[in-house]
Write a protein that holds these residues in place. Structure first.
Motif, mmCIF file in Angstrom:
data_model
loop_
_atom_site.group_PDB
_atom_site.id
_atom_site.type_symbol
_atom_site.label_atom_id
_atom_site.label_comp_id
_atom_site.label_asym_id
_atom_site.label_seq_id
_atom_site.Cartn_x
_atom_site.Cartn_y
_atom_site.Cartn_z
ATOM 1 N N ILE A 58 3.328 -32.714 11.733
ATOM 2 C CA ILE A 58 2.030 -32.987 11.114
ATOM 3 C C ILE A 58 2.179 -34.207 10.215
ATOM 4 C CG2 ILE A 58 0.166 -32.102 9.641
ATOM 5 C CD1 ILE A 58 0.497 -30.476 12.192
ATOM 6 N N GLY A 59 1.317 -35.188 10.409
ATOM 7 C CA GLY A 59 1.285 -36.370 9.550
ATOM 8 C C GLY A 59 0.047 -36.326 8.677
ATOM 9 N N VAL A 60 0.228 -36.455 7.388
ATOM 10 C CA VAL A 60 -0.887 -36.444 6.431
ATOM 11 C C VAL A 60 -1.099 -37.861 5.934
ATOM 12 C CG1 VAL A 60 -1.695 -35.559 4.207
ATOM 13 C CG2 VAL A 60 -0.391 -34.065 5.745
ATOM 14 N N VAL A 61 -2.358 -38.302 5.970
ATOM 15 C CA VAL A 61 -2.718 -39.623 5.448
ATOM 16 C C VAL A 61 -3.610 -39.412 4.234
ATOM 17 C CG1 VAL A 61 -3.886 -41.799 5.936
ATOM 18 C CG2 VAL A 61 -2.550 -40.678 7.729
ATOM 19 N N GLN A 62 -3.202 -39.986 3.127
ATOM 20 C CA GLN A 62 -3.918 -39.830 1.861
ATOM 21 C C GLN A 62 -5.306 -40.456 1.956
ATOM 22 O OE1 GLN A 62 -3.950 -37.949 -0.524
ATOM 23 N NE2 GLN A 62 -3.050 -38.766 -2.376
ATOM 24 N N GLY A 63 -6.270 -39.819 1.323
ATOM 25 C CA GLY A 63 -7.621 -40.346 1.277
ATOM 26 C C GLY A 63 -7.853 -41.150 0.002
ATOM 27 N N ALA A 64 -9.122 -41.360 -0.322
ATOM 28 C CA ALA A 64 -9.474 -42.184 -1.486
ATOM 29 C C ALA A 64 -10.050 -41.370 -2.645
ATOM 30 C CB ALA A 64 -10.487 -43.250 -1.064
ATOM 31 N N GLU A 65 -10.363 -40.107 -2.407
ATOM 32 C CA GLU A 65 -10.948 -39.277 -3.469
ATOM 33 C C GLU A 65 -9.965 -39.086 -4.612
ATOM 34 O OE1 GLU A 65 -13.961 -37.816 -3.909
ATOM 35 O OE2 GLU A 65 -14.700 -38.833 -2.121
ATOM 36 N N GLU A 66 -10.490 -38.974 -5.811
ATOM 37 C CA GLU A 66 -9.635 -38.738 -6.972
ATOM 38 C C GLU A 66 -9.318 -37.260 -7.148
ATOM 39 O OE1 GLU A 66 -10.833 -40.655 -10.568
ATOM 40 O OE2 GLU A 66 -11.280 -42.533 -9.528
ATOM 41 N N GLN A 67 -10.172 -36.402 -6.606
ATOM 42 C CA GLN A 67 -9.942 -34.957 -6.722
ATOM 43 C C GLN A 67 -8.876 -34.541 -5.710
ATOM 44 O OE1 GLN A 67 -13.448 -32.625 -6.125
ATOM 45 N NE2 GLN A 67 -12.514 -30.756 -6.925
ATOM 46 N N ASN A 68 -7.943 -33.680 -6.130
ATOM 47 C CA ASN A 68 -6.841 -33.247 -5.286
ATOM 48 C C ASN A 68 -7.063 -31.847 -4.730
ATOM 49 O OD1 ASN A 68 -5.368 -35.622 -5.708
ATOM 50 N ND2 ASN A 68 -4.559 -34.833 -7.630
ATOM 51 N N MET A 69 -6.422 -31.574 -3.587
ATOM 52 C CA MET A 69 -6.491 -30.253 -2.970
ATOM 53 C C MET A 69 -5.773 -29.234 -3.843
ATOM 54 S SD MET A 69 -5.661 -30.890 1.019
ATOM 55 C CE MET A 69 -7.013 -31.032 2.151
ATOM 56 N N LYS A 70 -6.246 -28.011 -3.765
ATOM 57 C CA LYS A 70 -5.604 -26.917 -4.473
ATOM 58 C C LYS A 70 -4.938 -26.008 -3.433
ATOM 59 C CE LYS A 70 -8.503 -27.103 -8.494
ATOM 60 N NZ LYS A 70 -8.016 -28.382 -8.849
ATOM 61 N N SER A 71 -4.098 -25.125 -3.876
ATOM 62 C CA SER A 71 -3.419 -24.184 -2.985
ATOM 63 C C SER A 71 -4.448 -23.417 -2.148
ATOM 64 C CB SER A 71 -2.594 -23.198 -3.810
ATOM 65 O OG SER A 71 -1.939 -22.296 -2.962
ATOM 66 N N GLY A 72 -4.217 -23.342 -0.845
ATOM 67 C CA GLY A 72 -5.129 -22.642 0.058
ATOM 68 C C GLY A 72 -6.252 -23.503 0.603
ATOM 69 N N ALA A 73 -6.326 -24.757 0.176
ATOM 70 C CA ALA A 73 -7.388 -25.655 0.641
ATOM 71 C C ALA A 73 -7.178 -26.011 2.110
ATOM 72 C CB ALA A 73 -7.417 -26.924 -0.200
ATOM 73 N N GLU A 74 -8.250 -26.432 2.761
ATOM 74 C CA GLU A 74 -8.207 -26.827 4.168
ATOM 75 C C GLU A 74 -8.526 -28.308 4.290
ATOM 76 O OE1 GLU A 74 -10.886 -24.416 6.412
ATOM 77 O OE2 GLU A 74 -9.853 -22.553 5.927
ATOM 78 N N PHE A 75 -7.875 -28.949 5.267
ATOM 79 C CA PHE A 75 -8.195 -30.339 5.571
ATOM 80 C C PHE A 75 -9.553 -30.372 6.258
ATOM 81 C CE2 PHE A 75 -3.650 -30.679 5.088
ATOM 82 C CZ PHE A 75 -3.498 -31.912 4.484
ATOM 83 N N GLN A 76 -10.431 -31.258 5.797
ATOM 84 C CA GLN A 76 -11.749 -31.385 6.398
ATOM 85 C C GLN A 76 -11.710 -32.260 7.648
ATOM 86 O OE1 GLN A 76 -14.246 -29.455 5.278
ATOM 87 N NE2 GLN A 76 -12.645 -28.690 3.937
ATOM 88 N N THR A 77 -10.759 -33.187 7.704
ATOM 89 C CA THR A 77 -10.630 -34.083 8.854
ATOM 90 C C THR A 77 -9.255 -33.898 9.470
ATOM 91 O OG1 THR A 77 -12.034 -35.695 7.717
ATOM 92 C CG2 THR A 77 -10.796 -36.473 9.634
ATOM 93 N N THR A 78 -9.242 -33.550 10.758
ATOM 94 C CA THR A 78 -7.985 -33.388 11.485
ATOM 95 C C THR A 78 -8.083 -34.132 12.805
ATOM 96 O OG1 THR A 78 -8.743 -31.339 12.524
ATOM 97 C CG2 THR A 78 -7.503 -31.121 10.471
#
Length: 103
Positions: A58-78
């Protein structure tokens, strides 16, 4: 146990993969290392392959939002995995149709 990477650095591992029986989609559960706490909420996750016939990860590419994911969060774009067999089939089919005699 596939790798989860960001910018080529391992940031976690896949812990589970299953089929969501409600909407028939694959679900990948990832354990991200605790020191990686700055993945933005609009980051993208993609299934990638190491080399032509290598292992999937799995490769994760950082977005531009300042808010960060929390534990249990889901990726909106895959992005789905690139299936080598499908590409070869499409390439061969195109070659056959290009070489077919015209009537």
């Amino acid at each position: 146990r596939a790798k989860v990477t960001m910018a080529g650095v391992v940031i976690g591992r896949v812990s589970n993969i299953y089929l969501d029986k409600k909407d028939f989609t694959g679900v990948v559960v990832m354990d991200i290392f605790m020191n990686v706490d700055n993945i933005s909420t609009d980051a993208t996750a993609s299934i990638l392959t190491a080399g032509i016939l290598g292992e999937k990860y799995i490769g994760v590419v950082q977005g531009a939002e300042e808010q960060n994911m929390k534990s249990g969060a889901e990726f909106q774009t895959t992005n789905s995995a690139l299936v080598l067999e499908d590409l070869i089939g499409k390439f061969l089919f195109n070659k056959v149709t290009e070489e077919a005699p015209k009537q």
